[in-house]
Design an enzyme around this catalytic site. Sequence first.
Site, PDB file in Angstrom:
ATOM      1  N   CYS A  87       0.926  -1.062   0.007  1.00 50.86           N
ATOM      2  CA  CYS A  87      -0.079   0.207  -0.166  1.00 50.86           C
ATOM      3  C   CYS A  87       0.519   1.338   0.101  1.00 50.86           C
ATOM      4  CB  CYS A  87      -0.938   0.179   1.152  1.00 50.86           C
ATOM      5  SG  CYS A  87      -0.037   0.104   2.634  1.00 50.86           S
ATOM      6  N   HIS A 112       5.625  -5.459   8.345  1.00 50.95           N
ATOM      7  CA  HIS A 112       5.276  -6.844   8.857  1.00 50.95           C
ATOM      8  C   HIS A 112       5.582  -7.977   7.833  1.00 50.95           C
ATOM      9  CE1 HIS A 112       2.941  -5.960  12.965  1.00 50.95           C
ATOM     10  NE2 HIS A 112       4.335  -6.064  13.146  1.00 50.95           N
ATOM     11  N   HIS A 140       4.048   1.407  11.330  1.00 54.04           N
ATOM     12  CA  HIS A 140       2.830   1.318  12.302  1.00 54.04           C
ATOM     13  C   HIS A 140       3.015   2.486  13.191  1.00 54.04           C
ATOM     14  CE1 HIS A 140       3.474  -3.127  10.961  1.00 54.04           C
ATOM     15  NE2 HIS A 140       2.104  -2.975  10.901  1.00 54.04           N
ATOM     16  N   GLU A 198       0.616  -0.690  16.165  1.00 54.11           N
ATOM     17  CA  GLU A 198      -0.009   0.221  15.734  1.00 54.11           C
ATOM     18  C   GLU A 198      -0.977   0.956  16.961  1.00 54.11           C
ATOM     19  OE1 GLU A 198      -3.570   1.544  12.862  1.00 54.11           O
ATOM     20  OE2 GLU A 198      -2.077  -0.045  12.007  1.00 54.11           O
ATOM     21  N   THR A 241      -5.985   1.019  11.428  1.00 55.51           N
ATOM     22  CA  THR A 241      -6.255   1.367  10.134  1.00 55.51           C
ATOM     23  C   THR A 241      -6.554   0.027   9.394  1.00 55.51           C
ATOM     24  OG1 THR A 241      -3.722   1.010   9.862  1.00 55.51           O
ATOM     25  CG2 THR A 241      -4.647   3.324  10.148  1.00 55.51           C
ATOM     26  N   CYS A 254      -8.035   2.535   6.379  1.00 52.66           N
ATOM     27  CA  CYS A 254      -7.132   2.884   5.392  1.00 52.66           C
ATOM     28  C   CYS A 254      -7.955   2.511   4.053  1.00 52.66           C
ATOM     29  CB  CYS A 254      -5.820   2.170   5.419  1.00 52.66           C
ATOM     30  SG  CYS A 254      -4.828   2.213   3.901  1.00 52.66           S
ATOM     31  N   SER A 294       1.486 -10.209  10.196  1.00 55.32           N
ATOM     32  CA  SER A 294       0.661  -9.160   9.425  1.00 55.32           C
ATOM     33  C   SER A 294      -0.939  -9.160   9.748  1.00 55.32           C
ATOM     34  CB  SER A 294       1.065  -9.186   7.909  1.00 55.32           C
ATOM     35  OG  SER A 294       0.382  -8.078   7.529  1.00 55.32           O
ATOM     36  N   ASN A 312      -3.337  -7.256   8.793  1.00 50.96           N
ATOM     37  CA  ASN A 312      -3.990  -7.153   7.374  1.00 50.96           C
ATOM     38  C   ASN A 312      -4.079  -8.261   6.461  1.00 50.96           C
ATOM     39  OD1 ASN A 312      -2.518  -6.372   4.753  1.00 50.96           O
ATOM     40  ND2 ASN A 312      -1.292  -5.500   6.335  1.00 50.96           N
ATOM     41  N   SER A 335       1.992  -5.547   3.325  1.00 47.14           N
ATOM     42  CA  SER A 335       3.287  -5.416   3.481  1.00 47.14           C
ATOM     43  C   SER A 335       4.134  -6.459   2.704  1.00 47.14           C
ATOM     44  CB  SER A 335       3.339  -5.788   4.987  1.00 47.14           C
ATOM     45  OG  SER A 335       3.081  -4.803   5.841  1.00 47.14           O
TER      46      SER A 335
END
Length: 283
Positions: free
Chosen positions: A12, A40, A73, A125, A161, A189, A217, A219, A261
């Site tokens: 991202c 991550h 983060h 984060e 996020t 995000c 990670s 996400n 990531s």
Amino acid sequence: MQVILAKHAGFCFGVKRATQLAFEAADTGSETYTLGPIIHSPQVVQRLEEMGVIPVEDVSEVETGGTIIIRSHGVAAEELEAAVRANLEVVDATCPFVKKAQEHVATLSKEGYDIVVVGDAVHPEVQGIVSYAAGRVYVVSSDKDVERLPRMSKIGIVAQTTQSFEHLHDVVTACLARGGETRVYNTICDATAVRQDEAKKLAGAVDCMVVIGGFNSANTKRLAQICRELLPRTHHVETACQIDEQWFKGVEKVGVTAGASTPKWIIDEVIDRISAIDKDKIS
């Protein structure tokens, strides 16, 4: 066997920016450190270490005059202050979306709001976001956690996020049901939402999903969870060497997505590995 890659798989904006800053710092040849892993992705962290960018857990591990990079983060406010006091050259690679969540918490707290952060309490984060609250702050992982919170007359809500909009909506609804003034900032995000939406659509159109990204990670784990809920034949891998041919027995279409990531070179290696599999020869 057809392999379909999600349009927005991989880095991202915030991660791309953070890694670019880290690689630029490595090119200077000076002693450079990151406060925690820059992102991550163990593979990216390892590559940076090979270039002389070393992750540390505490500012005290860096000698005066050294360069320290703040991970994507973000870090706790007191850690950032400690780096400044130690006369370190600080490169702030905090994701702008994370930075915005930190700023909202600081402002809401000063205005007398009790803070509710929707997210994982042990994630770096969230730990960083929480540190910007001057008063009471609570981290909730679901709407059920809201029931255990004390009564609050003014509630300020932000989200990690990488949370889903549905998750944030559920927590906000639960807070509103308890009464009191509630102010909500959507700090999720855009890239997270886009990736999750794409993952849902792709999982519904293929026979098997492969989600690529660090096992640490948030996400990426969330992407795998979303896909698995729709398609049980979902597999989370970090690298191509973890691909198992047996996963693709009888499969015509394979969907591939990757966390924010995950670098492009790892995505390419995984796709090459899957594409090389002859499903007709799988016993």
